[in-house]
Design a protein around this motif. Sequence first.
Motif, mmCIF file in Angstrom:
data_model
loop_
_atom_site.group_PDB
_atom_site.id
_atom_site.type_symbol
_atom_site.label_atom_id
_atom_site.label_comp_id
_atom_site.label_asym_id
_atom_site.label_seq_id
_atom_site.Cartn_x
_atom_site.Cartn_y
_atom_site.Cartn_z
ATOM 1 N N ASN A 72 0.805 -1.228 0.000
ATOM 2 C CA ASN A 72 0.000 0.000 0.000
ATOM 3 C C ASN A 72 0.832 1.269 0.000
ATOM 4 O OD1 ASN A 72 -2.581 -1.150 -0.119
ATOM 5 N ND2 ASN A 72 -2.639 -1.477 2.100
ATOM 6 N N LYS A 154 3.365 -3.072 7.861
ATOM 7 C CA LYS A 154 1.966 -2.762 8.126
ATOM 8 C C LYS A 154 1.409 -3.769 9.124
ATOM 9 C CE LYS A 154 0.034 -5.090 4.019
ATOM 10 N NZ LYS A 154 -0.843 -4.924 2.842
ATOM 11 N N ARG A 172 -10.096 4.635 12.061
ATOM 12 C CA ARG A 172 -9.508 5.930 11.698
ATOM 13 C C ARG A 172 -9.789 6.970 12.780
ATOM 14 N NH1 ARG A 172 -11.882 4.740 6.405
ATOM 15 N NH2 ARG A 172 -10.237 3.799 5.123
ATOM 16 N N GLY A 177 -5.200 10.039 13.120
ATOM 17 C CA GLY A 177 -4.045 10.481 12.350
ATOM 18 C C GLY A 177 -2.731 9.828 12.718
ATOM 19 N N SER A 180 -2.268 5.307 9.009
ATOM 20 C CA SER A 180 -3.198 5.225 7.883
ATOM 21 C C SER A 180 -3.945 3.902 7.946
ATOM 22 C CB SER A 180 -2.428 5.306 6.554
ATOM 23 O OG SER A 180 -1.718 6.516 6.441
ATOM 24 N N TYR A 182 -6.517 1.288 5.909
ATOM 25 C CA TYR A 182 -7.093 0.881 4.637
ATOM 26 C C TYR A 182 -7.777 -0.463 4.815
ATOM 27 C CZ TYR A 182 -3.658 4.281 2.938
ATOM 28 O OH TYR A 182 -2.908 5.404 2.747
ATOM 29 N N ALA A 194 1.527 6.879 9.121
ATOM 30 C CA ALA A 194 0.545 7.933 8.874
ATOM 31 C C ALA A 194 0.637 8.531 7.480
ATOM 32 C CB ALA A 194 0.693 9.024 9.922
ATOM 33 N N ASP A 195 1.830 8.642 6.947
ATOM 34 C CA ASP A 195 1.990 9.306 5.653
ATOM 35 C C ASP A 195 2.104 8.322 4.492
ATOM 36 O OD1 ASP A 195 4.409 8.285 6.414
ATOM 37 O OD2 ASP A 195 5.582 10.082 5.927
ATOM 38 N N SER A 197 0.659 5.969 1.613
ATOM 39 C CA SER A 197 -0.470 5.663 0.740
ATOM 40 C C SER A 197 0.086 5.299 -0.626
ATOM 41 C CB SER A 197 -1.428 6.852 0.609
ATOM 42 O OG SER A 197 -0.839 7.895 -0.146
ATOM 43 N N ASN A 224 -8.424 1.279 -0.755
ATOM 44 C CA ASN A 224 -7.006 1.617 -0.617
ATOM 45 C C ASN A 224 -6.426 2.194 -1.905
ATOM 46 O OD1 ASN A 224 -7.198 -0.965 -1.835
ATOM 47 N ND2 ASN A 224 -5.192 -1.567 -1.100
#
Length: 269
Positions: A72, A154, A172, A177, A180, A182, A194-195, A197, A224
């Motif tokens: 991801n 992850k 979430r 925050g 992340s 998904y 957190a950052d 994607s 996702n």
Amino acid sequence: MTGPAALPALAAIDFDGTLVRSDGTISDRTATAVRRVGEAGIRVIVVTGRPPRWLGPIAELLGHRGTAIAANGALVVDLATSQVLSSRHLDVPTARTVVARVRALFPSATFGVERAHGFAHERGYPRGIRNSERMPLVAYADTVDELLAEPPIKILARVSDVDIDTAAERARAALDGAASVYFSGAHLLEIAAADVSKAATLERVAAQWDIAADAVMAFGDMPNDIPMLEWAGHAVAVANAHPTVHAVADTITASNDDDGVAQVLERLL
């Protein structure tokens, strides 16, 4: 839906549920379309939730050339050498917070973690539901300390008693925050730094190739994929995609079982 204004410079394609059929195979038509697009000068990159150990079919599809974005967006992997070119892990304190807060929300949840060199999980985790979980195992974890013995790429949380859309929304909110969240299938939350994607990593890789967002066509099927689809100049959803993916798509093509990606790529050529 409108079509792209010009040929893209880059096709960014999700793998499972998008390129791969429901029976786990890739059709000859789809494999040929991907190859022909590459030969025509359009870069192809697979952007997947799969971990490094499960990239073999992607490397084969792309001729063991180029790179893939994995986990991801947490990893960029060289498909020729299987070398991880860049990575973004959850730090252990944050990972502990994730496990504690998600378990407080869903007391029956069980956890697994993707690591750089394999997969580990709690003994109660229902391993084997996905193909990736049948691959070699680093360790069973009897405690959170063992589960988080190293920073995870992850965290996977099996949540079987709550609708997955609801579970993701609640997770979430609880994590606020810190990470992340998904999901790419029923009953499985996938939690990364957190950052992280697909979109953020794709943007960085595309910039290295001097390719702007408006020259990217992205394909996907699950939530996702949404950040990547929203970032790309043209977004394509397969017919079997989650309704939230259809909502952000510029084009809806046929399903993964009906060579939907191939149909779009063939029209480009």
